[in-house]
Design an enzyme around this catalytic site. Sequence first.
Site, PDB file in Angstrom:
ATOM      1  N   ASP A 120     -11.072   0.555   1.255  1.00 14.36           N
ATOM      2  CA  ASP A 120     -11.228  -0.388   0.156  1.00 14.36           C
ATOM      3  C   ASP A 120     -12.241  -1.444   0.592  1.00 14.36           C
ATOM      4  O   ASP A 120     -12.465  -1.655   1.792  1.00 14.36           O
ATOM      5  CB  ASP A 120      -9.862  -1.021  -0.134  1.00 14.36           C
ATOM      6  N   ASP A 156     -12.958  -4.989  -1.175  1.00 17.80           N
ATOM      7  CA  ASP A 156     -12.534  -6.396  -1.268  1.00 17.80           C
ATOM      8  C   ASP A 156     -11.254  -6.625  -0.486  1.00 17.80           C
ATOM      9  O   ASP A 156     -10.224  -6.017  -0.774  1.00 17.80           O
ATOM     10  CB  ASP A 156     -12.290  -6.781  -2.738  1.00 17.80           C
ATOM     11  N   GLY A 215      -7.220  -5.119  -6.828  1.00 14.68           N
ATOM     12  CA  GLY A 215      -7.516  -3.685  -6.760  1.00 14.68           C
ATOM     13  C   GLY A 215      -7.695  -3.027  -8.113  1.00 14.68           C
ATOM     14  O   GLY A 215      -8.166  -1.895  -8.186  1.00 14.68           O
ATOM     15  N   ARG A 219     -11.209  -4.894 -14.086  1.00 13.29           N
ATOM     16  CA  ARG A 219     -11.105  -6.201 -14.759  1.00 13.29           C
ATOM     17  C   ARG A 219     -10.209  -6.130 -15.982  1.00 13.29           C
ATOM     18  O   ARG A 219      -9.365  -6.991 -16.194  1.00 13.29           O
ATOM     19  CB  ARG A 219     -12.486  -6.690 -15.186  1.00 13.29           C
ATOM     20  N   SER A 234     -14.976  -2.853  -8.310  1.00 12.17           N
ATOM     21  CA  SER A 234     -15.953  -3.846  -8.758  1.00 12.17           C
ATOM     22  C   SER A 234     -17.345  -3.239  -8.900  1.00 12.17           C
ATOM     23  O   SER A 234     -17.814  -2.507  -8.029  1.00 12.17           O
ATOM     24  CB  SER A 234     -16.002  -5.003  -7.755  1.00 12.17           C
ATOM     25  N   ASP A 277      -5.723  -3.028   1.191  1.00 10.60           N
ATOM     26  CA  ASP A 277      -4.949  -4.267   1.309  1.00 10.60           C
ATOM     27  C   ASP A 277      -4.139  -4.542   0.047  1.00 10.60           C
ATOM     28  O   ASP A 277      -3.336  -5.469   0.031  1.00 10.60           O
ATOM     29  CB  ASP A 277      -5.864  -5.461   1.595  1.00 10.60           C
TER      30      ASP A 277
HETATM   31 MG   LIG Z   1      -8.685  -4.913  -1.827  1.00 14.18          MG
END
Ligand SMILES: [Mg+2]
Length: 257
Positions: A17, A19, A66, A69, A144, A202
């Site tokens: 992942d 971010d 995760g 939007r 994203s 995360d």
């Molecule tokens: Mg993340």
Amino acid sequence: MKGRGSLSRPPDGVVLDTDGVLLDSAVVHAAAWKIAFDACLDQLAPDSGTQPPFDADAEYRRFVDGRSRYDGAAAFLTARSIHLPPGDPHDAPGCGTVWGVAAHKEQAFVDLLRTKGVTAFADARPALAALRTAGVPCAAVSASRHARALIRAAGLAGLLAVIVDGEDAARLGLAGKPDPALFLRAAALLGGCPQETAVVEDALAGVEAARRGGFGLVAGVDRTPLRRTAALLREQGADLVVPDLTTLVRSVWGERP
Ligand SMILES: [Mg+2]
């Protein structure tokens, strides 16, 4: 083996992942969501006090981290019993539709990027370099649309064999997490099968997606000072939880970043 999921040997490839795992950007996303959501809570609860402000820690993790939007905005608003029409992806930033709230978050995120920027975590580059030395190809995945540009700006693109981001998801019609489509796309581009590939996440929605995708190892990263998310990540299905990528590479592949 404990900490290696269903695998008898270390994974052949790694899907990470972006971010919160590679880039220190989760805090920027959370701040942008807070701007968008609090504006709507103020408008929809003019007497104030009826709706507490968005909790950029707990509610960020639970509802939006995760997710795409639109899905993130819809999940939070529904949880607060705010029912807006979906609207359409071209809606202007505002509080009249779910897409409008999502657009406000996007506007706030771009503004914050311009003023604050995003950097890679200190352990990301040495961990990716150690995996490259060990012959383990890595992919970065993100919901994203900004991820590819941010990864390049942070200087990590050269260490990644594959990047799958929100632009790819939109182009290919891939569902967002907790659907495993983004991870499966990355694993296929790495040339491996999910059973021999690790996912590093995360977010709770990301761990769930990796489990659903049948990945051989699901590693959670809990960078919070008090390890507040470790138990939740395990409950969601993480085989192991590490505080950083250096620990992960050392414990799973035996490499020293
Ligand atoms: Mg993340």
